[in-house]
Enzyme design. Structure first.
Site, PDB file in Angstrom:
ATOM      1  N   LYS A  53       6.032  -4.390  -4.003  1.00  0.00           N
ATOM      2  CA  LYS A  53       7.469  -4.126  -3.995  1.00  0.00           C
ATOM      3  C   LYS A  53       8.036  -4.143  -2.581  1.00  0.00           C
ATOM      4  O   LYS A  53       9.060  -4.741  -2.307  1.00  0.00           O
ATOM      5  CB  LYS A  53       7.730  -2.768  -4.646  1.00  0.00           C
ATOM      6  CG  LYS A  53       9.203  -2.365  -4.687  1.00  0.00           C
ATOM      7  CD  LYS A  53       9.968  -3.247  -5.642  1.00  0.00           C
ATOM      8  CE  LYS A  53      11.458  -2.961  -5.647  1.00  0.00           C
ATOM      9  NZ  LYS A  53      12.202  -4.071  -6.267  1.00  0.00           N
TER      10      LYS A  53
ATOM     11  N   GLU B  44      17.640 -17.742  -7.828  1.00  0.00           N
ATOM     12  CA  GLU B  44      17.233 -16.380  -8.178  1.00  0.00           C
ATOM     13  C   GLU B  44      16.654 -16.348  -9.599  1.00  0.00           C
ATOM     14  O   GLU B  44      15.655 -15.673  -9.864  1.00  0.00           O
ATOM     15  CB  GLU B  44      18.438 -15.440  -8.032  1.00  0.00           C
ATOM     16  CG  GLU B  44      18.233 -14.009  -8.467  1.00  0.00           C
ATOM     17  CD  GLU B  44      17.115 -13.272  -7.736  1.00  0.00           C
ATOM     18  OE1 GLU B  44      16.568 -13.776  -6.747  1.00  0.00           O
ATOM     19  OE2 GLU B  44      16.779 -12.172  -8.205  1.00  0.00           O
TER      20      GLU B  44
ATOM     21  N   HIS C  62      17.991 -37.357  -7.397  1.00  0.00           N
ATOM     22  CA  HIS C  62      17.325 -37.719  -6.144  1.00  0.00           C
ATOM     23  C   HIS C  62      15.842 -37.368  -6.190  1.00  0.00           C
ATOM     24  O   HIS C  62      15.187 -37.307  -5.158  1.00  0.00           O
ATOM     25  CB  HIS C  62      18.014 -37.031  -4.965  1.00  0.00           C
ATOM     26  CG  HIS C  62      19.439 -37.450  -4.805  1.00  0.00           C
ATOM     27  ND1 HIS C  62      19.811 -38.687  -4.343  1.00  0.00           N
ATOM     28  CD2 HIS C  62      20.590 -36.805  -5.117  1.00  0.00           C
ATOM     29  CE1 HIS C  62      21.133 -38.782  -4.347  1.00  0.00           C
ATOM     30  NE2 HIS C  62      21.624 -37.651  -4.823  1.00  0.00           N
TER      31      HIS C  62
ATOM     32  N   ASN D 115      -1.814   1.891   5.760  1.00  0.00           N
ATOM     33  CA  ASN D 115      -0.910   0.860   5.244  1.00  0.00           C
ATOM     34  C   ASN D 115      -0.536  -0.016   6.433  1.00  0.00           C
ATOM     35  O   ASN D 115      -0.208   0.499   7.494  1.00  0.00           O
ATOM     36  CB  ASN D 115       0.336   1.555   4.652  1.00  0.00           C
ATOM     37  CG  ASN D 115       1.425   0.575   4.275  1.00  0.00           C
ATOM     38  OD1 ASN D 115       1.201  -0.629   4.210  1.00  0.00           O
ATOM     39  ND2 ASN D 115       2.618   1.095   4.013  1.00  0.00           N
ATOM     40  N   GLY D 116      -0.614  -1.344   6.276  1.00  0.00           N
ATOM     41  CA  GLY D 116      -0.257  -2.236   7.380  1.00  0.00           C
ATOM     42  C   GLY D 116      -1.429  -3.124   7.756  1.00  0.00           C
ATOM     43  O   GLY D 116      -2.385  -3.277   6.986  1.00  0.00           O
TER      44      GLY D 116
ATOM     45  N   CYS E 293       0.806  -1.225   0.000  1.00  0.00           N
ATOM     46  CA  CYS E 293       0.000   0.000   0.000  1.00  0.00           C
ATOM     47  C   CYS E 293       0.841   1.279   0.000  1.00  0.00           C
ATOM     48  O   CYS E 293       1.864   1.355   0.665  1.00  0.00           O
ATOM     49  CB  CYS E 293      -0.884   0.056   1.231  1.00  0.00           C
ATOM     50  SG  CYS E 293      -1.927  -1.382   1.405  1.00  0.00           S
TER      51      CYS E 293
ATOM     52  N   LYS F 106      12.887 -15.133 -10.535  1.00  0.00           N
ATOM     53  CA  LYS F 106      12.604 -14.077 -11.521  1.00  0.00           C
ATOM     54  C   LYS F 106      11.598 -14.579 -12.548  1.00  0.00           C
ATOM     55  O   LYS F 106      10.647 -13.897 -12.897  1.00  0.00           O
ATOM     56  CB  LYS F 106      13.876 -13.626 -12.260  1.00  0.00           C
ATOM     57  CG  LYS F 106      14.869 -12.809 -11.498  1.00  0.00           C
ATOM     58  CD  LYS F 106      14.452 -11.399 -11.190  1.00  0.00           C
ATOM     59  CE  LYS F 106      13.761 -11.300  -9.864  1.00  0.00           C
ATOM     60  NZ  LYS F 106      14.542 -10.996  -8.710  1.00  0.00           N
TER      61      LYS F 106
ATOM     62  N   ARG G 179       5.114   0.001  -5.875  1.00  0.00           N
ATOM     63  CA  ARG G 179       5.041  -0.762  -4.624  1.00  0.00           C
ATOM     64  C   ARG G 179       4.068  -1.932  -4.734  1.00  0.00           C
ATOM     65  O   ARG G 179       4.110  -2.849  -3.912  1.00  0.00           O
ATOM     66  CB  ARG G 179       4.598   0.154  -3.474  1.00  0.00           C
ATOM     67  CG  ARG G 179       5.596   1.246  -3.170  1.00  0.00           C
ATOM     68  CD  ARG G 179       5.000   2.296  -2.249  1.00  0.00           C
ATOM     69  NE  ARG G 179       4.759   1.794  -0.922  1.00  0.00           N
ATOM     70  CZ  ARG G 179       5.633   1.838   0.079  1.00  0.00           C
ATOM     71  NH1 ARG G 179       6.815   2.353  -0.119  1.00  0.00           N
ATOM     72  NH2 ARG G 179       5.326   1.376   1.266  1.00  0.00           N
TER      73      ARG G 179
ATOM     74  N   GLU H  82       8.012 -15.030 -11.016  1.00  0.00           N
ATOM     75  CA  GLU H  82       7.266 -13.848 -10.573  1.00  0.00           C
ATOM     76  C   GLU H  82       6.815 -12.945 -11.711  1.00  0.00           C
ATOM     77  O   GLU H  82       5.765 -12.317 -11.608  1.00  0.00           O
ATOM     78  CB  GLU H  82       7.996 -13.056  -9.481  1.00  0.00           C
ATOM     79  CG  GLU H  82       9.277 -12.384  -9.887  1.00  0.00           C
ATOM     80  CD  GLU H  82       9.967 -11.700  -8.719  1.00  0.00           C
ATOM     81  OE1 GLU H  82       9.314 -11.243  -7.785  1.00  0.00           O
ATOM     82  OE2 GLU H  82      11.208 -11.615  -8.766  1.00  0.00           O
TER      83      GLU H  82
ATOM     84  N   TRP I 256      -3.076  -2.692  -1.563  1.00  0.00           N
ATOM     85  CA  TRP I 256      -2.693  -4.059  -1.885  1.00  0.00           C
ATOM     86  C   TRP I 256      -3.479  -4.924  -0.900  1.00  0.00           C
ATOM     87  O   TRP I 256      -3.258  -4.870   0.303  1.00  0.00           O
ATOM     88  CB  TRP I 256      -1.187  -4.233  -1.702  1.00  0.00           C
ATOM     89  CG  TRP I 256      -0.653  -5.543  -2.168  1.00  0.00           C
ATOM     90  CD1 TRP I 256      -0.346  -5.905  -3.454  1.00  0.00           C
ATOM     91  CD2 TRP I 256      -0.333  -6.677  -1.348  1.00  0.00           C
ATOM     92  NE1 TRP I 256       0.137  -7.186  -3.483  1.00  0.00           N
ATOM     93  CE2 TRP I 256       0.159  -7.682  -2.216  1.00  0.00           C
ATOM     94  CE3 TRP I 256      -0.417  -6.950   0.018  1.00  0.00           C
ATOM     95  CZ2 TRP I 256       0.563  -8.936  -1.746  1.00  0.00           C
ATOM     96  CZ3 TRP I 256      -0.020  -8.184   0.473  1.00  0.00           C
ATOM     97  CH2 TRP I 256       0.461  -9.162  -0.405  1.00  0.00           C
TER      98      TRP I 256
HETATM   99  C1  F6R Z   1      11.842 -10.582  -5.846  1.00  0.00           C
HETATM  100  C2  F6R Z   1      11.814  -9.559  -4.828  1.00  0.00           C
HETATM  101  C3  F6R Z   1      11.450  -9.950  -3.444  1.00  0.00           C
HETATM  102  C4  F6R Z   1      12.271  -9.134  -2.429  1.00  0.00           C
HETATM  103  C5  F6R Z   1      11.787  -9.451  -1.005  1.00  0.00           C
HETATM  104  C6  F6R Z   1      12.611  -8.735   0.034  1.00  0.00           C
HETATM  105  O1  F6R Z   1      12.212 -10.069  -7.082  1.00  0.00           O
HETATM  106  O2  F6R Z   1      12.047  -8.405  -5.092  1.00  0.00           O
HETATM  107  O3  F6R Z   1      11.613 -11.315  -3.245  1.00  0.00           O
HETATM  108  O4  F6R Z   1      13.614  -9.458  -2.573  1.00  0.00           O
HETATM  109  O5  F6R Z   1      10.449  -9.066  -0.872  1.00  0.00           O
HETATM  110  O6  F6R Z   1      12.555  -7.354  -0.132  1.00  0.00           O
HETATM  111  P1  F6R Z   1      13.653  -6.409   0.488  1.00  0.00           P
HETATM  112  O7  F6R Z   1      14.938  -6.698  -0.204  1.00  0.00           O
HETATM  113  O8  F6R Z   1      13.150  -5.021   0.216  1.00  0.00           O
HETATM  114  O9  F6R Z   1      13.722  -6.720   1.945  1.00  0.00           O
END
Ligand code: F6R
Length: 613
Positions: A608, A486, A509, A102-103, A2, A490, A27, A493, A74
């Site tokens: 985000k 990673e 395995h 927010n929260g 949010c 990517k 975000r 997501e 959100w």
């Molecule tokens: C994936 C991504 C998330 C963040 C995670 C932690 O692309 O961006 O998995 O890495 O939400 O966020 P931060 O780094 O802001 O603590």
């Protein structure tokens, strides 16, 4: 997650609210809304919409006032819908109150039950609506708005940032924060509030970050700050370093693309103090580091998501180069797990935003177990995590807007490698010649990254072959296993293709059973001591008809044949190889997402900055 914007001005606030919300779109959100009140103190007006801020902009056309609050939601409690979108309003007996939040309010059910007994009817499924009604109830008792909000906040449990306006207090905006970010922008005869500075830099760079429990009352010409105990306090105004350009898209189609290509510059900026020196020093990690780091006997790294993958790479580096025992934990697991703490442990938290609720809580948990030395590796200078840590390293990636983290990840790795070098030196594991060689390799990193980014056309062509795939496997070994993880994260997501990563040695395995012609297998093949073992694993895949996409160092001698697609990377980076090998995986996900037509920068269901647990 949010986003909140608020404005109190002499001019029409609606365009500023909309523009601020657009800046906070990154975000993550699923609906948006705003509420305004004019100087005449007439009724609050509200516009809300499901979907993008541009739709809200249309819904708010013609609205005009000098004060307002706005929000991107959100969904947590209740589906994304106009009814659940903020602001929420409590309106009866000539008193109206509007709230954005927010929260999460953890005790909202108890408060709701009591408010219903008091006769309040609820219009939404959200936890937020209780804040509006509770403040209304406090106003009805005769409290002024400031006191009414104070009393409301005192009754709330959970982590939140809120902003409130009411027809009972003309030209007054109240905001408060506890566990979720909120800042005040100081303009010329106007004030702003926002979840982060990117929403405000076009209007002011003078920023005050609210502290835990703070409440602020804004009038057009005055900001009154109260701390958690209700005492009036002065809060520092800082000059934000964020430039308005840094949050613009420029010539790129998507923020993710922009951020992938910004990586050489971001690494160069992050490593400036290292590359220009002939030796690494503990002071790179904060004023107290020279005192703390020589006593560190083990490291505990806490992080989530992509930042957790950076932590996992660091474990390989710290144990193999600095001989420093290292544990890596997913923050949301660690905070609730009964664990054993050892003396002289340094807790490292890694976070792009510095506001991730689980990482913050995990750090607090570690402190409660007696581990008080905390190093934060973070991309946001004034974030909660930085404030909670006695040591820090700021990555200089600049604002990361795309939900899928890219440049934050590689700059975190650069910071973690520098930390590894400092610890190796302190522990007698690295001599001066090795130190110089590694610094030279760090210096070369930006140009090595450029060489890989130049392979984009080939990767784009490869991406076409993933368009009809529903699953993918990613393989890596050793320090490149977290890079495979990673890469899989990517891809899933932003393209919504189900992807899993395995340490290549684990293949037989279990996961080998999944391999057939419909399962693309992506592999990282650096020229390291495990390359021959990896080649055997790849043979096992090919023998089962699996199609291979291999990102290989140039002299691994893996041949391109039917069903085996090989992309050769120009440079060898030794220990730094993970920083290079993640780039083709970022580009692959980006181009697969483009082929699939997904919303690259704002993938569905994701936010985000994850400020709730
Ligand atoms: C994936 C991504 C998330 C963040 C995670 C932690 O692309 O961006 O998995 O890495 O939400 O966020 P931060 O780094 O802001 O603590």
């Amino acid at each position: 997650m949010c986003g909140i914007v608020g404005v109190i001005s002499k001019n029409n606030c609606v365009p500023i609210l909309i523009d601020g919300l657009k800046k906070l779109e990154y975000r993550g959100y699923d609906s948006a809304g705003l509420a305004i009140q004019n100087d005449q103190g007439s009724d609050l007006q509200r516009a809300r919409s499901v979907g993008r801020v541009v739709e809200l902009e249309q819904a708010a056309a013609g609205l005009e006032a000098q004060m307002g609050i706005a929000h991107t939601r959100w969904a947590t409690h209740g589906v994304p819908s106009e009814r659940n979108a903020h602001p929420h309003i409590s309106d009866s007996d000539g008193i109206s109150v509007s709230v954005v939040h927010n929260g999460i309010i953890e005790n909202h059910e108890d408060i709701r039950r009591q408010l219903m007994v008091d006769g309040y009817a609820f219009q939404s499924d959200t936890d937020t609506e209780v804040i509006a009604h509770l403040t209304h109830k406090n106003l009805r008792k005769g409290l002024p708005l400031l006191k009414a909000v104070q009393a409301t906040v005192a009754a709330l449990e959970g982590a939140f940032a809120i902003a409130v306006i009411s027809n009972r207090a003309k030209r007054t905006l109240i905001a408060s924060k506890k566990g979720a970010p909120l800042l005040v922008g100081h303009g010329q005869g106007e004030f702003f509030i926002a979840s982060d500075a990117s929403a405000l830099v076009a209007y002011t760079k003078k920023i005050t970050y609210l502290q835990e429990g703070d409440l602020v009352q804004l009038n057009a010409d005055q900001a009154l700050f109260l701390n958690a105990q209700g005492a009036e306090v002065q809060r520092e105004i800082i000059e934000s370093q964020l430039s308005a350009d840094a949050v613009e898209l420029g010539p790129y189609d998507h923020y993710m693309q922009k951020e992938i290509f910004e990586q050489p510059g971001a690494i160069a900026a992050t490593l400036e103090m290292v590359s220009n020196a002939s030796a690494v020093k503990p002071e790179l990690f904060g004023a107290g580091a020279a005192e703390v780091l020589p006593h560190v006997q083990q490291v505990l790294i806490l992080a989530c998501g992509t930042s957790y993958h950076a932590a996992s790479v660091a474990r390989y580096w710290l144990e193999s180069i600095a001989a420093l025992p290292t544990t890596v934990e997913i923050a949301s697991e660690y905070r609730y797990r009964k664990s054993v703490s050892l003396p002289n442990t340094l807790v490292i938290t890694i976070s792009q935003s510095g506001e991730t609720a689980d990482t913050l809580a995990a750090l607090e948990h570690a402190k409660s177990l007696g581990m008080h030395n905390a190093l934060s590796i973070c991309n946001v200078p004034e974030s909660a995590l930085i404030r909670a840590s006695n040591l820090k390293f700021l990555t200089r990636a600049g604002p990361e807007i795309g939900v899928a983290s890219t440049k934050a990840f590689t700059t975190q790795l650069a910071a973690l490698f520098t930390f590894t070098m400092v610890m190796a030196k302190l522990r007698g594991q690295m001599n001066a010649v090795e130190e110089k060689t590694l610094i030279a390799q760090l210096r070369h990193l930006p140009s090595a990254m450029q060489n890989i980014l130049a392979l984009e056309p080939q990767i784009k062509a490869m991406a076409q072959r993933f368009a009809d795939k529903r699953h993918a496997l990613f393989l890596g070994r050793g320090v490149h296993f977290p890079i495979a993880q990673e890469g899989a994260l990517k891809l899933k997501e932003i393209s919504y293709i189900h992807a899993e990563a395995y340490a290549a040695g684990e293949l037989k395995h279990g996961p080998l059973a999944l391999v057939d012609a419909d399962m693309p297998v992506v592999s990282i093949a650096p020229k390291d001591s495990l390359i021959e073992k990896l080649k055997s694993n790849l043979q096992e895949v090919r023998a089962r008809g699996g199609e291979l996409y291999i990102f290989a160092d140039r002299d691994t001698r893996i041949e391109e044949t039917d069903g085996v697609h090989v992309l050769n990377l120009v440079d060898h980076a030794g220990h730094l190889s993970p920083i290079l090998h993640v780039l083709p995986l970022q580009l692959l996900s980006y181009h697969v997402a483009l082929v699939k037509g997904t919303d690259v920068d704002k993938p569905r269901n994701l936010a985000k900055s994850v400020t709730v647990e």
